[in-house]
Design an enzyme around this catalytic site. Sequence first.
Site, PDB file in Angstrom:
ATOM      1  N   GLU A   8      17.270   6.220  28.854  1.00 31.07           N
ATOM      2  CA  GLU A   8      17.037   4.780  28.712  1.00 31.07           C
ATOM      3  C   GLU A   8      16.552   4.206  30.043  1.00 31.07           C
ATOM      4  OE1 GLU A   8      17.026   2.241  26.352  1.00 31.07           O
ATOM      5  OE2 GLU A   8      16.547   1.015  28.101  1.00 31.07           O
ATOM      6  N   GLY A  58      -4.437  -4.565   1.211  1.00 31.51           N
ATOM      7  CA  GLY A  58      -5.037  -5.900   1.179  1.00 31.51           C
ATOM      8  C   GLY A  58      -5.673  -6.265   2.505  1.00 31.51           C
ATOM      9  N   LYS A  77       0.796  -1.231   0.000  1.00 32.07           N
ATOM     10  CA  LYS A  77       0.000   0.000   0.000  1.00 32.07           C
ATOM     11  C   LYS A  77       0.830   1.284   0.000  1.00 32.07           C
ATOM     12  CE  LYS A  77      -1.031   0.328   4.956  1.00 32.07           C
ATOM     13  NZ  LYS A  77      -2.113   0.294   5.932  1.00 32.07           N
ATOM     14  N   HIS A 100      47.242  -9.551   5.833  1.00 35.62           N
ATOM     15  CA  HIS A 100      47.886  -8.498   6.628  1.00 35.62           C
ATOM     16  C   HIS A 100      48.172  -7.295   5.724  1.00 35.62           C
ATOM     17  CE1 HIS A 100      50.507  -6.578   9.541  1.00 35.62           C
ATOM     18  NE2 HIS A 100      51.372  -6.386   8.562  1.00 35.62           N
ATOM     19  N   ALA A 110      15.771  -6.768   9.422  1.00 42.58           N
ATOM     20  CA  ALA A 110      15.488  -6.971   7.996  1.00 42.58           C
ATOM     21  C   ALA A 110      16.102  -8.279   7.494  1.00 42.58           C
ATOM     22  CB  ALA A 110      16.025  -5.790   7.203  1.00 42.58           C
TER      23      ALA A 110
END
Lengths: 504, 135
Positions: free
Chosen positions: A240, A151, A70, A483, A359
């Site tokens: 936090e 949908g 969408k 290296h 993800a």
Amino acid sequence: MLSQRLIGRTAVKSAFRPSGLPTVVNASRWRRGYATEADRDLVIIGGGVAGYVAAIKAGQEGMKVTCIEKRGTLGGTCLNVGCIPSKSLLNNSHLYHTILHDTKHRGIEVGDVKLNLGQLMKAKEQSVSGLTKGIEFLFKKNGVEYLKGTGSFEDPHTVKVELNDGGETRVTGKNILIATGSEVTPFPGLEIDEKTIISSTGALSLDHVPKKFLVIGGGIIGLEMASVWSRLGSEVTVVEYLDQIGGPGMDTEISKNIQKILKKQGINFKTGTKVLNGEKTGDGVKINVEAAKGGKPETLEADVVLVAIGRRPYTKGLGLEKIGIELDERGRVIIDQEYRTKIPHIRCVGDATFGPMLAHKAEEEAVAVVEYIKKGYGHVNYGCIPAVMYTFPEVAWVGQSEQDLKKAGIPYRVGTFPFSANSRAKTNLDTEGFVKMLADPETDRLLGIHIIGPNAGEMIAEGTLALEYGASSEDIARTCHAHPTLAEAFKEAAMATYSKAIHF
Amino acid sequence: MFGTKALRAAQHAVRTPSIKFIGKRTIPAVVDHTPQPHPASPTKTLPASFLSSHATFSVYRDHAQQFGPLRKTITPNAGIGGSPAVALGPVEPPQGVYFDRNDLPERFRRQPLTPDEIEAIETGGGHLLYRGSYL
């Protein structure tokens, strides 16, 4: 007789119905009959990382597949308002910060350095649009039908799509995949307007550099955005609730170290602090906080407040209640080991269901779910999903943390190697951080790898591969590393785990 | 004797890596599709509705679809694909038995004729000319 009649009929057709003449025979008689009414092998709701990867994989497997999205662009949160735009801002703000503060002692003197925020955002948008259009191309290449619309389930085999351009259509599928992702978790009482009280989406497109920038939530998203705006000139404070930053998955030793490094960069931290409430003032926001364990309340003022307390599954408007699909107490779609809901042909992957909201985890699941549908067998190792925080230096880890092992009573051996002893890091003048490995003391099998350091996000790939293959720390230590590279620190940490490092 | 000692010591010195080449990956011959809790599920349990909707694997197979329904009759021992084609006998019907064309899939069945087509055949096409639809 029958054959004669048929021949006669064919002759009539050819003699009396040349093209352009009225059709005598009902065309529906020629319609091909299907084994089932569902005309797609797979219908995917959501074109984010989980949805689009599943669509491409299904196309590659020869399935007839439709993907419904969408947003109008593919790629979901990750490509549009997440991983990709944030990496663009992180990379370019780091360059700006380096030029401003770090190049002089490297022997590069730069004249008047100015920030062009508009151009910074334009560069970000260019990266995003290039990648999202790339997925549309991949859809075409792999024969994926792409429907731009919203949908929702009409019945277990039918999805109604309200098209973005108006009108609606219905698609039916033998299999349906829910890949609707997640959304920002709001903070009760703080209304996100994306100007003064913003979500991660708003933090990616501010039109000015705020003087005071307050971040609620010291997780990965919060710290990445804190880094961006701190580098661009904001005075940043991170609040936090937990006693450590980086979220509960980060190794405590790593968390303490990165907090020190970020503090040195100018970011202020208030850990173990609870946000009580907040209110908008004329030109900013006031946030009331107190110590999480109880204490004296305090008021913090900021021009812009970022709410980054986490994300929650997004299944709103899908019509799941209509078909009886269940969610757990956190709104995640309940699935079994093959991603099936209780209606077996409806499956769910990505942020909308169990597991970390990452993800790359969604991508793995997308491939696996198509393989389960097509071949009956798929593979995702949930014990081996890397996590990366793209601050500078980066933080990356895979496997179990030291506190996890302690809690589970699993014996372990630790080996570390600092980047300050690595030749490449020294030449780059980026020596902050270290590699930490945890291995079984009996078998030497790797249990977890944790890195703070330049390029940690790339380096963790080697650790993930080792963990996936069940390697021992000695296996890594005996593998030749070029290296001078930062990866030698990885090898040396492995040496320190099973024996001793050479250069430290 | 010293030679044997040295050989033994050398044997012990050979290191066996934990990583082994396991060959090309293949799908396991037996995969249990019975619903189990998802590995990342925090509760490590499935709701009762999962169990009641397909309590056994055969019940699940009856409900599941994958390129069409997964019928439990399709097993190595019975049903379609259960035995090689050569063992299925001749395709001709036995003596005195005739196949009905209407048992075939729709596209092979006899197409019904419309009254217009019947008329066209009966009149050798004159019906269409008479109706004027041909002109």
